[in-house]
Each structure stands twice: as structure tokens, then as C-alpha cells.
Design a protein around this motif. Structure first.
Motif, mmCIF file in Angstrom:
data_model
loop_
_atom_site.group_PDB
_atom_site.id
_atom_site.type_symbol
_atom_site.label_atom_id
_atom_site.label_comp_id
_atom_site.label_asym_id
_atom_site.label_seq_id
_atom_site.Cartn_x
_atom_site.Cartn_y
_atom_site.Cartn_z
ATOM 1 N N THR A 1 6.542 8.621 0.028
ATOM 2 C CA THR A 1 6.016 7.379 -0.005
ATOM 3 C C THR A 1 4.968 7.646 1.150
ATOM 4 O OG1 THR A 1 6.474 4.985 0.937
ATOM 5 C CG2 THR A 1 7.622 6.940 2.052
ATOM 6 N N GLY A 2 4.019 6.514 1.405
ATOM 7 C CA GLY A 2 3.046 7.048 2.334
ATOM 8 C C GLY A 2 1.837 6.255 2.070
ATOM 9 N N THR A 3 1.154 5.439 2.907
ATOM 10 C CA THR A 3 -0.214 4.972 2.596
ATOM 11 C C THR A 3 -1.251 5.971 2.520
ATOM 12 O OG1 THR A 3 -0.674 4.501 4.950
ATOM 13 C CG2 THR A 3 0.483 2.767 3.943
ATOM 14 N N ILE A 4 -2.384 5.937 2.151
ATOM 15 C CA ILE A 4 -3.627 6.745 2.096
ATOM 16 C C ILE A 4 -4.675 6.048 2.516
ATOM 17 C CG2 ILE A 4 -3.972 6.946 -0.097
ATOM 18 C CD1 ILE A 4 -3.774 10.030 0.266
ATOM 19 N N THR B 1 14.587 15.891 -5.686
ATOM 20 C CA THR B 1 15.210 16.943 -5.016
ATOM 21 C C THR B 1 14.335 17.301 -3.760
ATOM 22 O OG1 THR B 1 14.085 18.528 -6.149
ATOM 23 C CG2 THR B 1 16.454 18.040 -6.942
ATOM 24 N N VAL B 2 13.090 16.370 -3.606
ATOM 25 C CA VAL B 2 12.287 16.811 -2.640
ATOM 26 C C VAL B 2 11.378 15.297 -2.392
ATOM 27 C CG1 VAL B 2 9.781 17.784 -1.881
ATOM 28 C CG2 VAL B 2 11.649 19.163 -3.242
ATOM 29 N N PHE B 3 11.320 15.005 -0.956
ATOM 30 C CA PHE B 3 10.901 13.662 -0.675
ATOM 31 C C PHE B 3 9.712 13.965 0.469
ATOM 32 C CE2 PHE B 3 10.550 9.449 1.526
ATOM 33 C CZ PHE B 3 10.658 8.861 0.647
ATOM 34 N N LEU B 4 8.508 13.479 -0.151
ATOM 35 C CA LEU B 4 7.191 13.653 1.086
ATOM 36 C C LEU B 4 7.371 12.346 1.694
ATOM 37 C CD1 LEU B 4 4.652 14.536 -1.445
ATOM 38 C CD2 LEU B 4 5.855 16.029 -0.232
ATOM 39 N N PRO C 1 0.563 -1.398 -0.041
ATOM 40 C CA PRO C 1 0.088 0.045 -0.051
ATOM 41 C C PRO C 1 0.793 1.286 0.058
ATOM 42 C CG PRO C 1 0.189 -0.876 2.107
ATOM 43 C CD PRO C 1 0.996 -1.756 1.494
ATOM 44 N N SER C 2 2.115 1.155 -0.142
ATOM 45 C CA SER C 2 2.927 2.556 0.018
ATOM 46 C C SER C 2 3.019 3.443 -1.116
ATOM 47 C CB SER C 2 4.423 2.037 0.629
ATOM 48 O OG SER C 2 5.103 1.427 -0.595
ATOM 49 N N ALA C 3 2.480 3.089 -2.035
ATOM 50 C CA ALA C 3 2.309 4.382 -3.109
ATOM 51 C C ALA C 3 1.053 5.169 -3.031
ATOM 52 C CB ALA C 3 2.382 3.389 -4.499
ATOM 53 N N GLY C 4 0.138 4.724 -2.104
ATOM 54 C CA GLY C 4 -1.202 5.305 -2.056
ATOM 55 C C GLY C 4 -1.129 7.020 -2.136
ATOM 56 N N LEU C 5 -0.148 7.858 -1.489
ATOM 57 C CA LEU C 5 -0.032 9.106 -1.321
ATOM 58 C C LEU C 5 0.475 9.668 -2.686
ATOM 59 C CD1 LEU C 5 0.186 11.946 -0.321
ATOM 60 C CD2 LEU C 5 2.533 11.500 0.445
ATOM 61 N N LEU C 6 1.373 9.043 -3.448
ATOM 62 C CA LEU C 6 1.764 9.459 -4.723
ATOM 63 C C LEU C 6 0.799 9.268 -5.741
ATOM 64 C CD1 LEU C 6 4.644 10.769 -5.426
ATOM 65 C CD2 LEU C 6 4.326 9.465 -3.216
ATOM 66 N N PHE C 7 -0.086 8.044 -5.868
ATOM 67 C CA PHE C 7 -1.084 7.844 -6.752
ATOM 68 C C PHE C 7 -2.228 9.115 -6.660
ATOM 69 C CE2 PHE C 7 -0.528 2.973 -6.690
ATOM 70 C CZ PHE C 7 -0.005 2.916 -7.825
ATOM 71 N N GLY D 1 7.495 2.422 6.520
ATOM 72 C CA GLY D 1 8.784 1.661 6.787
ATOM 73 C C GLY D 1 9.660 1.700 5.701
ATOM 74 N N GLY D 2 11.013 1.633 5.982
ATOM 75 C CA GLY D 2 11.990 1.317 5.169
ATOM 76 C C GLY D 2 12.371 2.841 4.317
ATOM 77 N N VAL D 3 11.816 3.962 5.138
ATOM 78 C CA VAL D 3 12.200 5.166 4.231
ATOM 79 C C VAL D 3 13.461 5.557 4.188
ATOM 80 C CG1 VAL D 3 9.902 6.178 5.225
ATOM 81 C CG2 VAL D 3 11.899 6.399 6.566
ATOM 82 N N ALA D 4 14.441 5.030 5.029
ATOM 83 C CA ALA D 4 15.860 5.510 4.904
ATOM 84 C C ALA D 4 16.499 5.069 3.343
ATOM 85 C CB ALA D 4 16.743 5.051 5.979
ATOM 86 N N LEU D 5 15.976 3.831 3.146
ATOM 87 C CA LEU D 5 16.239 3.204 1.958
ATOM 88 C C LEU D 5 15.560 3.826 0.721
ATOM 89 C CD1 LEU D 5 16.273 -0.526 2.845
ATOM 90 C CD2 LEU D 5 18.384 1.146 2.660
ATOM 91 N N LYS D 6 14.464 4.365 0.926
ATOM 92 C CA LYS D 6 13.536 4.703 -0.087
ATOM 93 C C LYS D 6 14.020 6.258 -0.607
ATOM 94 C CE LYS D 6 9.421 2.440 0.796
ATOM 95 N NZ LYS D 6 7.808 2.283 1.258
ATOM 96 N N THR D 7 14.703 7.078 0.567
ATOM 97 C CA THR D 7 15.200 8.261 0.276
ATOM 98 C C THR D 7 16.496 8.096 -0.839
ATOM 99 O OG1 THR D 7 16.408 8.314 2.121
ATOM 100 C CG2 THR D 7 14.462 9.431 2.141
ATOM 101 N N GLN D 8 17.112 7.037 -0.312
ATOM 102 C CA GLN D 8 18.364 6.893 -1.469
ATOM 103 C C GLN D 8 17.918 6.533 -2.829
ATOM 104 O OE1 GLN D 8 21.560 4.373 0.282
ATOM 105 N NE2 GLN D 8 20.423 4.449 2.391
#
Length: 263
Positions: free
Chosen positions: A187-190, A215-218, A155-161, A200-207
Motif C-alpha cells: 500500500t502507499g500513495t505516490i 508473503t511480502v508487504f511493501l 489514493p492508496s493503490a498508487g504505489l502498486l499501480f 493509514g489502516g496498514v495493520a488491517l491491510k497486512t491481514q
């Protein structure tokens, strides 16, 4: 008759079970998964030749910039992770050792887990569409939105969708792009009401995001500390708790006016 062992002999005999135990621990499977930065996908564009967002029943905008959803890649649910694997990856900034159940929380077989993840993705897509249309004030049944993203579950692509649907239909609300021409990742559920949840896993997702030009990460506000832990240079964190808050922050960035929250 038993002979008395010398001290060195006694120590050697006692050490044998310890050595055997350590050898077993090194090679025995452990309840962990090893994760690394995964693929990202621009929800405003195509994925494997197919538009990620398709809309019928309403005119769509030509967009610039990108909205990139992010993922992590983890060892498979049936992969044996040993103590050596854990120790070898524990101190790497581009790897994370995670409890197996936090990566694969449901199911006993690969097929069961895949089925669960696909169901979560479908539910997330439905909630994302509902949240976006509700934000835009479009009643149900007037517009049909189809979301397709190959080889990604959960479900983690919900916000970007949701943000992608809004940008396709309305942009920033005054003729401009929600992205401001930037490459925005996140990233983020909605849920259908527009509430953003942790993933979860946001430190890897920022990379992964910075690697692919963002240049911007929500980031869900509750995960700010995790995101800051290994934040790549040149990537700005914007914490969010709601879809409206995410849109407001992006518009403020685009126009250079208003307050943009930070972690």
C-alpha cells in the motif's frame, strides 16, 4: 413540607441521572468508524473481468506472480456507531476503531464522499502512470496507460499501480519478473516524482494481504510501527519511501542479491 430522604434513597435518586446518561451514551452515535481487512486485487491481472492495467503504444510482457493492492472496509459514512460498537471492537485484532474524519475526511453526504474518493483515485492513477513512465525513461505521449479498478476509491493503490506498469513494460529490467513469481502486496500513495506516502489502516491491510496469499508487504516507511503491531505470521515487511527504492528491493528479493530493508 419536605421529608428527609434516607441515605439509600438519596443514592438511588442521585444515580438515576447517571444511569440515564450512561444509557444515552451507549446508544448515541459517536464520531467513529469501525474498519476491518478488505479486498485485495492483483494489479497485474483482471478485476471483475477487466484488465486492471492496459497499455497501448508499447509491447507488454507476460508476467508471473502477483502485485496485490490492499484495502480496508469501514462502516459507511452514514452508519451510526455507538459506544457498544466501539467497546465491542476495540480489543479485536481484526477490527480497528478509527476517527470518522480519518476514514471520510471530506463531504457531508454519501454522494459527496464517493465523488471525493473517486477523484482521489483518478489523481492517484495519473500520478502512478507518470511516476512509472518517468522511472522507465519513457517520454509523455509515447505510451498510453489505462488503469481500472472497480469499487475502490482513494489514493492508496498508487504505489502498486506504478509497480504494475513497470512490471508489464520492463519487469526487473533484465528479462525477469519484478515479483520473482511471488505474491507481493502493499500500500502507499505516490506522486508523479515517485515519492511514496503514508495511507493509514496498514495493520488491517497486512491481514488482508496474508489472507490472500502474500508473503511480502511493501509499506510506507513512516508506517512500519503500525504494520508491525499485528503482523501476520509468514508476511515480510519491506519499508519504502520512493518508487525506485521499491523496485530495487523487489529486484534484490528476486535475485537474492543486494540489501532488502526491513522495519
Amino acid at each position: 413540607m419536605l421529608s428527609r430522604l434516607t441515605r439509600p434513597q438519596a443514592l438511588a435518586v442521585c444515580a438515576l441521572p447517571v444511569v440515564a446518561l450512561l444509557a444515552t451514551a451507549v446508544f448515541a452515535p459517536l464520531p467513529f468508524s469501525v474498519a476491518q481487512p478488505g479486498m485485495t486485487a492483483n494489479v497485474l491481472g483482471e478485476n471483475k473481468g477487466t484488465p486492471v492495467i492496459s497499455v497501448s503504444g508499447a509491447a507488454t510482457r507476460r508476467t508471473s506472480g502477483q502485485l496485490r493492492m490492499t484495502t480496508i472496509e469501514a462502516t459507511g459514512p452514514d452508519t451510526r456507531v455507538s459506544l457498544g460498537d466501539v467497546l465491542g471492537n476495540w480489543f479485536r485484532t481484526d477490527r480497528a476503531v478509527m476517527p470518522h474524519d480519518s476514514v471520510y475526511p471530506s463531504g457531508d453526504t454519501v454522494k459527496e464522499i464517493e465523488k471525493h474518493n473517486q477523484a482521489q483515485m483518478r489523481e492517484s492513477q495519473d500520478a502512478a502512470t507518470q511516476a512509472a513512465l518517468k522511472y522507465l525513461g519513457i517520454g509523455p505521449g509515447k505510451v498510453r496507460v489505462t488503469l481500472k479498478l472497480a469499487d475502490v476509491g482513494g489514493p492508496s493503490a498508487g504505489l502498486l499501480f506504478s509497480l504494475g506498469v513497470i512490471d508489464k513494460l520492463d519487469g526487473d529490467g533484465s528479462g525477469g519478473d519484478l515479483t520473482g513469481g511471488r505474491t507481493i502486496a502493499g500500500t502507499g500513495t505516490i506522486d508523479a516524482a515517485g515519492k511514496v506516502g503514508a495511507v493509514g489502516g496498514v495493520a488491517l491491510k497486512t491481514q488482508a494481504a496474508r489472507r490472500d496469499g502474500a508473503t511480502v508487504f511493501l509499506v510506507p516507511k513512516a508506517e512500519c510501527a503500525d504494520a508491525e503491531a499485528e503482523l501476520p505470521k509468514g508476511l515480510r515487511l519491506v519499508p519504502v519511501t520512493t518508487l525506485k527504492g521499491a523496485v530495487d528491493s523487489l529486484v534484490a528479493l528476486e535475485k537474492g542479491k543486494g540489501t532488502v530493508p526491513s522495519c
